[in-house]
Motif scaffolding. Structure first.
Motif, short mmCIF file in Angstrom:
data_model
loop_
_atom_site.label_atom_id
_atom_site.label_comp_id
_atom_site.label_asym_id
_atom_site.label_seq_id
_atom_site.Cartn_x
_atom_site.Cartn_y
_atom_site.Cartn_z
N HIS A 76 0.46 -1.51 4.64
CA HIS A 76 -0.17 -0.52 5.52
C HIS A 76 -0.77 0.63 4.71
CE1 HIS A 76 0.65 -1.95 9.58
NE2 HIS A 76 1.85 -2.34 9.17
N ARG A 77 -0.09 1.02 3.64
CA ARG A 77 -0.60 2.12 2.83
C ARG A 77 -1.89 1.72 2.13
NH1 ARG A 77 3.72 3.07 0.62
NH2 ARG A 77 3.51 1.94 -1.35
N LYS A 78 -1.93 0.51 1.58
CA LYS A 78 -3.16 0.05 0.92
C LYS A 78 -4.28 -0.14 1.92
CE LYS A 78 -1.39 -2.07 -3.28
NZ LYS A 78 -1.46 -3.25 -4.17
N ALA A 79 -3.93 -0.60 3.13
CA ALA A 79 -4.96 -0.77 4.14
C ALA A 79 -5.56 0.57 4.55
CB ALA A 79 -4.39 -1.49 5.36
N SER A 80 -4.73 1.61 4.65
CA SER A 80 -5.23 2.92 5.02
C SER A 80 -6.01 3.57 3.89
CB SER A 80 -4.06 3.82 5.43
OG SER A 80 -3.16 3.98 4.34
N MET A 81 -5.68 3.22 2.64
CA MET A 81 -6.38 3.81 1.49
C MET A 81 -7.77 3.19 1.31
SD MET A 81 -3.31 4.02 -1.31
CE MET A 81 -4.49 4.30 -2.63
N PHE A 82 -7.86 1.85 1.46
CA PHE A 82 -9.12 1.18 1.17
C PHE A 82 -9.96 0.91 2.40
CE2 PHE A 82 -6.25 0.00 -2.32
CZ PHE A 82 -7.01 0.42 -3.39
N GLY A 83 -9.36 0.99 3.58
CA GLY A 83 -10.13 0.81 4.80
C GLY A 83 -10.75 -0.56 4.89
N GLU A 116 -3.74 -2.15 15.46
CA GLU A 116 -2.51 -2.54 16.16
C GLU A 116 -2.81 -2.95 17.60
OE1 GLU A 116 1.42 -3.51 16.12
OE2 GLU A 116 0.21 -2.73 14.45
N ALA A 117 -3.76 -2.26 18.24
CA ALA A 117 -4.15 -2.64 19.60
C ALA A 117 -4.82 -4.01 19.61
CB ALA A 117 -5.07 -1.58 20.19
N ALA A 118 -5.69 -4.26 18.63
CA ALA A 118 -6.34 -5.57 18.53
C ALA A 118 -5.33 -6.67 18.24
CB ALA A 118 -7.42 -5.54 17.45
N SER A 143 2.30 6.30 19.23
CA SER A 143 2.99 7.56 19.01
C SER A 143 3.01 7.98 17.54
CB SER A 143 4.42 7.47 19.53
OG SER A 143 5.14 6.44 18.86
N ASN A 144 2.74 7.04 16.62
CA ASN A 144 2.89 7.36 15.19
C ASN A 144 1.66 7.05 14.35
OD1 ASN A 144 5.68 8.04 15.55
ND2 ASN A 144 6.19 5.86 15.56
N TYR A 145 0.52 6.78 14.96
CA TYR A 145 -0.65 6.41 14.15
C TYR A 145 -1.20 7.64 13.41
CZ TYR A 145 -3.64 8.34 17.86
OH TYR A 145 -4.26 9.17 18.76
N SER A 146 -1.71 7.37 12.20
CA SER A 146 -2.25 8.44 11.36
C SER A 146 -3.76 8.57 11.47
CB SER A 146 -1.86 8.21 9.89
OG SER A 146 -2.33 6.95 9.45
N ASN A 147 -4.45 7.48 11.81
CA ASN A 147 -5.89 7.54 11.99
C ASN A 147 -6.29 6.53 13.07
OD1 ASN A 147 -6.44 4.86 10.55
ND2 ASN A 147 -5.48 6.03 8.91
N GLU A 148 -7.52 6.67 13.52
CA GLU A 148 -7.99 5.84 14.64
C GLU A 148 -8.10 4.37 14.27
OE1 GLU A 148 -11.80 5.66 17.73
OE2 GLU A 148 -11.50 7.38 16.40
N ARG A 149 -8.45 4.08 13.04
CA ARG A 149 -8.60 2.68 12.62
C ARG A 149 -7.25 1.96 12.66
NH1 ARG A 149 -7.29 0.01 8.62
NH2 ARG A 149 -6.60 1.88 7.52
N GLU A 150 -6.21 2.64 12.25
CA GLU A 150 -4.87 2.05 12.29
C GLU A 150 -4.45 1.73 13.71
OE1 GLU A 150 -0.28 3.40 11.22
OE2 GLU A 150 -1.98 4.39 10.22
N LEU A 151 -4.75 2.63 14.65
CA LEU A 151 -4.42 2.39 16.05
C LEU A 151 -5.22 1.22 16.61
CD1 LEU A 151 -2.97 3.22 18.66
CD2 LEU A 151 -4.84 4.83 19.08
N SER A 188 -8.18 -1.90 26.06
CA SER A 188 -9.32 -0.98 26.09
C SER A 188 -9.05 0.22 26.99
CB SER A 188 -10.57 -1.73 26.56
OG SER A 188 -10.89 -2.79 25.68
N ASP A 189 -8.41 -0.02 28.12
CA ASP A 189 -8.05 1.08 29.01
C ASP A 189 -7.07 2.04 28.34
OD1 ASP A 189 -9.65 0.05 30.99
OD2 ASP A 189 -8.02 -1.02 32.00
N LEU A 190 -6.12 1.48 27.58
CA LEU A 190 -5.15 2.33 26.88
C LEU A 190 -5.83 3.17 25.80
CD1 LEU A 190 -2.12 -0.12 26.46
CD2 LEU A 190 -2.45 1.64 28.21
N LEU A 191 -6.73 2.57 25.04
CA LEU A 191 -7.43 3.31 23.99
C LEU A 191 -8.31 4.41 24.58
CD1 LEU A 191 -8.44 0.37 21.61
CD2 LEU A 191 -6.66 2.08 21.23
N TYR A 192 -8.97 4.10 25.67
CA TYR A 192 -9.80 5.12 26.32
C TYR A 192 -8.95 6.28 26.84
CZ TYR A 192 -13.05 7.30 29.57
OH TYR A 192 -13.83 8.21 30.25
N SER A 193 -7.78 5.93 27.42
CA SER A 193 -6.90 6.98 27.94
C SER A 193 -6.29 7.82 26.83
CB SER A 193 -5.78 6.34 28.78
OG SER A 193 -6.30 5.62 29.86
N GLU A 194 -6.10 7.22 25.66
CA GLU A 194 -5.58 7.97 24.53
C GLU A 194 -6.57 9.04 24.08
OE1 GLU A 194 -2.90 9.03 21.44
OE2 GLU A 194 -2.65 7.92 23.32
#
Length: 349
Positions: A44-51, A223-225, A212-220, A241-247
């Motif tokens: 997860h750390r490498k995924a967040s670093m390199f996108g 996990e939703a996908a 509740s614990n995501y650090s950036n939108e891509r990570e969220l 999609s409804d959950l992401l829009y409501s967030e």
């Protein structure tokens, strides 16, 4: 009698290896949990670093990703990273146990076994001949044995994926009662009210933890996908999609959206039930009709050719064995197709 003795020795060897594994399992389990947790955090750390540039890194760990994808939905007590390491280590233990047991058993033979057509010559034993390459058969048997947990995992995943499309309806119904809360609270409350046999209970808790614990939108979004792709239906994509829009925009319109989704799923379920009722005879014919035709045809040939002639033509000729494999394969494929059609996914199509 000798064959039964050697089979008993093989079983005892497997039992010894299994007992040794049970003795060291608590210590190994602790290290597996630590290593699996660190590995998942590292990914997860490498995924967040390199996108988006992490695709090459993902390809290098495709086996880990593949097993993690299957275990995410197939295992009731799934734990990120830990479940994959536990599964891989368990398969490795099965491989080692079968290989060592088979090798020890063959090393105790006073001669060499040779295998031919099982319907003609069977297994022959040559006394006084030294065993050369005795590791080949145990290696083959160990590989097949180690693949059995994987095939079982694939089967459980396929079954739970279909069931999850129907369990999503319960998730949507319960979620409409908590739309006054935040998205992560909605998911956690819904997971608490789900029954233990609901296959979405654990994935829903993991999705709630992600909200509740995501650090950036891509990570969220990842996990939703992951949650929607695990179910694999359009309804799941709409729910996520409804959950992401409501967030992003708030849960003001979430209740109406979930109620519309609930209505659509109920209508589609009624349609599936009616279609299944109309095609029940055809599905049953696909499941059992081929077996009836096969046994009636075989019985006719046995009556016309006499049993000894039929057995010789069927099992002692290359053409007969080839047609036997084709028939068995066809029966298996038709059974799988009929089983899938017996309970389709709860989806738009």
């Amino acid at each position: 009698m000798n064959l039964l003795q050697y089979l008993l020795r093989f079983a005892l060897h497997v039992l010894v290896v299994w007992a040794l594994w049970l003795m060291i399992k608590p210590l190994v389990e602790q290290h597996l949990r630590q290593f699996g947790g660190k590995l998942d955090q590292k990914l997860h750390r490498k995924a967040s670093m390199f996108g988006q540039k992490v695709s090459r890194f993902r390809k290098s760990l495709w086996i880990y990703r593949h097993l993690d994808h299957l275990l995410y939905f197939a295992q009731r007590k799934y734990e990120p990273g830990i479940s994959v390491m536990r599964f891989m280590f368990g398969s490795g233990i099965v491989f080692i146990a079968v290989f060592l047991s088979g090798l020890l058993t063959l090393s105790e033979l006073p001669g060499r076994l040779s295998f031919a057509n099982p319907f003609m010559e069977g297994v022959t034993f040559k006394q006084g001949v030294p065993i050369q390459g005795a590791w080949r058969f145990p290696l083959f048997a160990a590989f097949i044995s180690a693949m059995i947990p994987y095939f079982r995992l694939r089967y459980v995943h396929a079954q739970r994926k279909v069931r999850g499309s129907y369990d999503l309806l319960d998730v949507v119904k319960i979620s409409t009662k908590f739309t006054h809360l935040s998205v992560d609270s909605i998911l956690n409350k819904t997971a608490d009210f789900l029954t233990e046999d609901n296959v979405l209970k654990t994935p829903l808790k993991l999705l709630g933890a992600a909200f509740s614990n995501y650090s950036n939108e891509r990570e969220l979004n990842e996990e939703a996908a992951r949650f929607s792709s695990a179910i694999g239906t359009t309804f799941a994509v709409e729910f996520v999609s409804d959950l992401l829009y409501s967030e992003k925009e708030g849960t003001r319109y979430l209740k109406n959206s979930l109620m519309m989704l609930n209505r659509s799923m109920e209508q589609q379920r009624e349609t599936i039930i009616s279609v299944k009722a109309n095609s029940r005879d055809a599905i049953s014919l696909g499941l059992y009709g081929n077996l009836v035709v096969l046994f009636s045809s075989v019985g006719t040939f046995i009556y016309m050719l006499k049993p000894d002639v039929y057995m010789r033509l069927q099992f002692e000729t290359p053409v007969g064995l080839t047609f036997l494999m084709i028939i068995i394969t066809g029966l298996f494929v038709s059974f799988v197709i009929s089983t899938v059609l017996a309970r389709p996914k709860l989806d738009y199509h």
